[in-house]
Design a protein around this motif. Structure first.
Motif, short mmCIF file in Angstrom:
data_model
loop_
_atom_site.label_atom_id
_atom_site.label_comp_id
_atom_site.label_asym_id
_atom_site.label_seq_id
_atom_site.Cartn_x
_atom_site.Cartn_y
_atom_site.Cartn_z
N LEU A 5 63.14 47.00 42.52
CA LEU A 5 61.75 46.86 42.96
C LEU A 5 60.82 46.75 41.76
N ALA A 6 59.68 46.12 42.00
CA ALA A 6 58.64 46.02 40.97
C ALA A 6 57.61 47.11 41.21
N LEU B 170 53.91 43.40 50.48
CA LEU B 170 55.29 43.04 50.82
C LEU B 170 56.06 44.29 51.26
N TYR B 171 55.89 45.39 50.54
CA TYR B 171 56.60 46.62 50.93
C TYR B 171 56.15 47.07 52.33
N ARG B 172 54.84 46.97 52.59
CA ARG B 172 54.36 47.38 53.93
C ARG B 172 54.89 46.42 54.99
N GLY B 173 54.97 45.16 54.63
CA GLY B 173 55.52 44.17 55.57
C GLY B 173 56.98 44.49 55.89
N GLU C 21 54.87 54.86 44.89
CA GLU C 21 54.22 53.74 45.60
C GLU C 21 55.18 53.09 46.59
N ALA C 22 56.41 52.85 46.13
CA ALA C 22 57.39 52.20 47.01
C ALA C 22 57.80 53.14 48.13
N PHE C 23 57.88 54.43 47.83
CA PHE C 23 58.25 55.40 48.87
C PHE C 23 57.20 55.42 49.97
N GLU C 24 55.93 55.47 49.55
CA GLU C 24 54.86 55.59 50.55
C GLU C 24 54.70 54.30 51.36
N ALA C 25 54.84 53.16 50.69
CA ALA C 25 54.61 51.89 51.40
C ALA C 25 55.82 51.46 52.20
#
Ligand code: 6PG
Length: 252
Positions: A43-44, A52-55, A89-93
């Motif tokens: 992941l970036a 994109l992560y939320r999508g 950030e990636a965990f939350e989104a």
């Protein structure tokens, strides 16, 4: 330290870029699982991939998360519950909203001192590859998908302009000031990234147009580190919105 699962807000507004990128990435994830039984994704960080992560979180039912293994292309040296953490950030989104097994989440331990965080991540990559990617040519995974952002200064992951080019190590520690973000970082290097099957650069907004243009057109990998990402047996794709693309039509 554990982060609690966050709730997706009742209304998530995705822009066109996020919607398009989500559809494309879901297809990529599914294709990799069909081909190899699992999919490894780096992941970036940064703000660009959050839509994109939320999508992906919304489309959770379209992906077999048991078969998805996530890593990070870079991480800031902060604790995982710090607002500056790429993991957070990636965990939350995304990650807190999908049924991915915790053992499939391979984060950089940014709470450790730099040298220890590097050694720990190298060991995680080596151990994972030994089990899940035994035919990888090097002691780290051949990532199925690497997502990368692009800084306004041309950096990607935490490979900043002026950073050393011929690095044999797969992971290095870096110190770099950028937009007030945490300066201590750990990053994958081109040595590892260039083993990937697929690299996808994400850039949105007019503030990125110049960096995209220069990266594509100026043959200077020291000033434009994204030029060093050229997988030997993989593909590089740029997903841009109209503003970031400006009047560019195709990569040089
Ligand atoms: C990081 C990154 C970094 C990021 C770019 C773009 O940890 O900071 O992974 O390489 O992708 O700085 O950031 P934005 O998407 O916020 O513009």
């Amino acid at each position: 330290m554990t982060l609690s699962p966050s709730l997706l807000p009742e209304h998530v507004v995705l822009d066109d870029f996020a919607v398009e990128a989500t559809g494309l990435l879901v297809a990529e994830l599914r294709a990799a699982v069909r081909a190899r039984g699992l999919v490894s994704v780096a992941l970036a960080g940064g703000g660009t991939p959050l839509g994109l992560y939320r999508g992906l979180a919304i489309m959770a039912g379209d992906v077999d998360w048991k078969r998805v293994h996530v890593f990070w292309g870079d991480e800031r040296l902060v604790s995982p519950d710090d607002p500056g953490s790429n993991y957070r950030e990636a965990f939350e989104a995304l990650l807190s909203h999908v049924p991915i097994p915790p053992e499939n989440i391979h984060r950089v331990r940014g709470e450790l001192p730099a040298g220890e965080a590097v050694a720990d991540y190298v060991a995680q990559l080596r151990d994972w590859a030994a089990v899940h990617d035994p035919r990888a040519p090097n002691p780290w995974p051949r990532f199925d998908i690497v997502l990368l952002g692009l800084g306004e200064d041309g950096h990607t992951a935490s490979l900043f302009p002026g950073s050393p080019v011929d690095v044999a190590a797969p992971v290095i520690a870096v110190t770099a000031d950028y937009q007030g973000r945490p300066a201590g970082r750990v990053t994958l290097t081109p040595r590892l990234l260039n083993d990937a099957r697929r690299v996808i650069f994400l850039a949105t907004g007019a503030k990125k147009t110049a960096a995209v243009r220069k990266t594509w057109t100026i043959d200077d990998p020291v000033r434009f580190p994204a030029r060093r990402i050229r997988p030997a047996n993989g593909r590089v794709t740029w997903w841009l919105d109209r503003a970031a693309a400006g009047d560019l039509t195709s990569p040089a």
